[in-house]
Design an enzyme around this catalytic site. Structure first.
Site, mmCIF file in Angstrom:
data_model
loop_
_atom_site.group_PDB
_atom_site.id
_atom_site.type_symbol
_atom_site.label_atom_id
_atom_site.label_comp_id
_atom_site.label_asym_id
_atom_site.label_seq_id
_atom_site.Cartn_x
_atom_site.Cartn_y
_atom_site.Cartn_z
ATOM 1 N N LYS A 1 -33.201 -14.162 62.090
ATOM 2 C CA LYS A 1 -34.817 -14.153 62.172
ATOM 3 C C LYS A 1 -35.062 -12.801 62.951
ATOM 4 O O LYS A 1 -36.320 -13.182 62.364
ATOM 5 C CB LYS A 1 -34.865 -15.317 63.836
ATOM 6 C CG LYS A 1 -34.498 -16.422 62.942
ATOM 7 C CD LYS A 1 -35.336 -17.404 61.492
ATOM 8 C CE LYS A 1 -34.529 -18.738 61.857
ATOM 9 N NZ LYS A 1 -35.957 -18.901 60.654
ATOM 10 N N TYR B 1 -28.565 -16.711 64.850
ATOM 11 C CA TYR B 1 -29.220 -16.951 63.797
ATOM 12 C C TYR B 1 -30.757 -15.970 64.699
ATOM 13 O O TYR B 1 -31.360 -16.010 64.135
ATOM 14 C CB TYR B 1 -29.469 -18.437 64.958
ATOM 15 C CG TYR B 1 -31.238 -18.903 64.949
ATOM 16 C CD1 TYR B 1 -31.420 -19.845 63.548
ATOM 17 C CD2 TYR B 1 -31.980 -18.748 65.705
ATOM 18 C CE1 TYR B 1 -32.298 -20.468 63.775
ATOM 19 C CE2 TYR B 1 -33.321 -19.563 65.340
ATOM 20 C CZ TYR B 1 -33.590 -20.154 64.639
ATOM 21 O OH TYR B 1 -34.988 -20.490 64.489
ATOM 22 N N THR C 1 -37.465 -30.592 65.498
ATOM 23 C CA THR C 1 -37.167 -31.421 64.835
ATOM 24 C C THR C 1 -35.391 -31.838 64.607
ATOM 25 O O THR C 1 -34.738 -31.425 65.317
ATOM 26 C CB THR C 1 -37.474 -29.715 64.491
ATOM 27 O OG1 THR C 1 -35.960 -28.335 64.788
ATOM 28 C CG2 THR C 1 -38.370 -28.920 63.963
ATOM 29 N N ASN D 1 -39.959 -20.760 54.760
ATOM 30 C CA ASN D 1 -40.053 -22.175 56.001
ATOM 31 C C ASN D 1 -38.271 -22.617 55.617
ATOM 32 O O ASN D 1 -37.704 -22.644 57.284
ATOM 33 C CB ASN D 1 -40.712 -22.944 55.439
ATOM 34 C CG ASN D 1 -39.939 -23.920 57.095
ATOM 35 O OD1 ASN D 1 -40.033 -23.878 58.324
ATOM 36 N ND2 ASN D 1 -39.239 -25.246 56.368
ATOM 37 N N ASP E 1 -36.462 -27.596 48.390
ATOM 38 C CA ASP E 1 -35.735 -27.976 49.255
ATOM 39 C C ASP E 1 -34.293 -28.249 48.727
ATOM 40 O O ASP E 1 -34.112 -28.815 47.532
ATOM 41 C CB ASP E 1 -36.194 -29.363 50.258
ATOM 42 C CG ASP E 1 -35.115 -28.646 51.630
ATOM 43 O OD1 ASP E 1 -34.222 -29.065 51.528
ATOM 44 O OD2 ASP E 1 -36.149 -28.827 52.057
#
Length: 252
Positions: free
Chosen positions: A159, A155, A190, A89, A36
């Site tokens: 995706k 976005y 999240t 991810n 990350d």
């Protein structure tokens, strides 16, 4: 212990779905490379895994930099001797604006993280798996790849691109025992979604989603799906786009 003794690299593992998946893999006996850009959050994920008796290493990784992605994957091989699972991810939501109101300079960061970042992961993950005898790669897509989401045009576009990469890689490397699948989260609790909830201050930007199941998805729901796809329980599953969305895409 469905991934006992496997080695996994998980990007975007400093929080949310990535963190929960890293912890879930460690609980089931995997050694995990936590990758990350957020060093503090990544270190916290490793600490949580270590406190529970698991094995994990943090590598500060900006997925827009192919050299850093490759380093994260090489760390798995160098530290633990293999690469069995890669979970691409890491992702960002980008601006919350209707399409015609997007600033031109806001487009590239979303493409760089969400699409190029997955490409780099696939490229170097496949390279490592070809050398070690195969493995499983899981990419985080979104229900936004299959339907529009107000205010998130780029976005959704990136995706959808992730699903295209997933299908192509699955076909190209099936004979090499490399499986490639994607998961499509619905509205999941999240930090990204909580930020988005606070930003949606006009009727035109409200979420146009309604899950068939009650409540909101949790990171553990995605983590369990990724655990399945990374394990031998899904040995004949490849090229699949798996919604984890409470039935949202099945609805009208």
């Amino acid at each position: 212990m469905v991934v006992q003794d496997k080695v996994a690299v998980i990007t975007g593992a400093a929080s949310g779905i990535g963190r929960k998946t890293a912890c879930r893999y460690a609980e089931h006996g995997a050694s995990v490379v936590v990758a990350d850009v957020d060093a503090e959050g990544g270190a916290e994920t490793v600490e949580r895994i270590s406190d529970d008796g698991g094995e994990a290493t943090f590598v500060e990784t900006d997925v827009t930099d192919p050299t850093e992605v490759r380093t994260a994957i090489e760390t798995a091989v160098d530290e633990y001797g293999d690469l069995d699972v890669l979970f691409n991810n890491a992702g960002i939501e980008g601006s919350l604006n209707e399409l015609a109101e997007w600033d031109d300079e806001a487009i590239e960061p979303v493409i760089d993280v969400n699409l190029k970042g997955v490409f780099y992961g696939l490229k170097y993950g496949i390279e490592a798996m070809l050398a070690t005898g195969g493995g499983s790669i899981i990419n985080t897509s979104s229900v936004g790849a299959a339907t529009g989401i107000n205010g998130r045009s780029m976005y959704c576009a990136t995706k959808a691109g992730v699903n295209g990469l997933t299908r192509t890689a699955a076909v190209e490397y099936a004979e090499d025992d490399i499986r490639v699948n994607s998961v499509l989260p619905g509205t999941t609790d999240t930090p990204m979604i909580r930020r988005s909830d606070q930003e949606r201050d006009t009727d035109r930007l409200q979420l146009n989603t309604s899950d068939a199941m009650e409540g909101r998805g949790q990171p553990r729901h995605l983590a369990d799906a990724v655990l399945f796809l990374g394990s031998d329980l899904s040995a004949r599953v490849t090229g699949v786009e798996l919604p984890v969305d409470g039935g949202f895409l099945a609805g009208p």
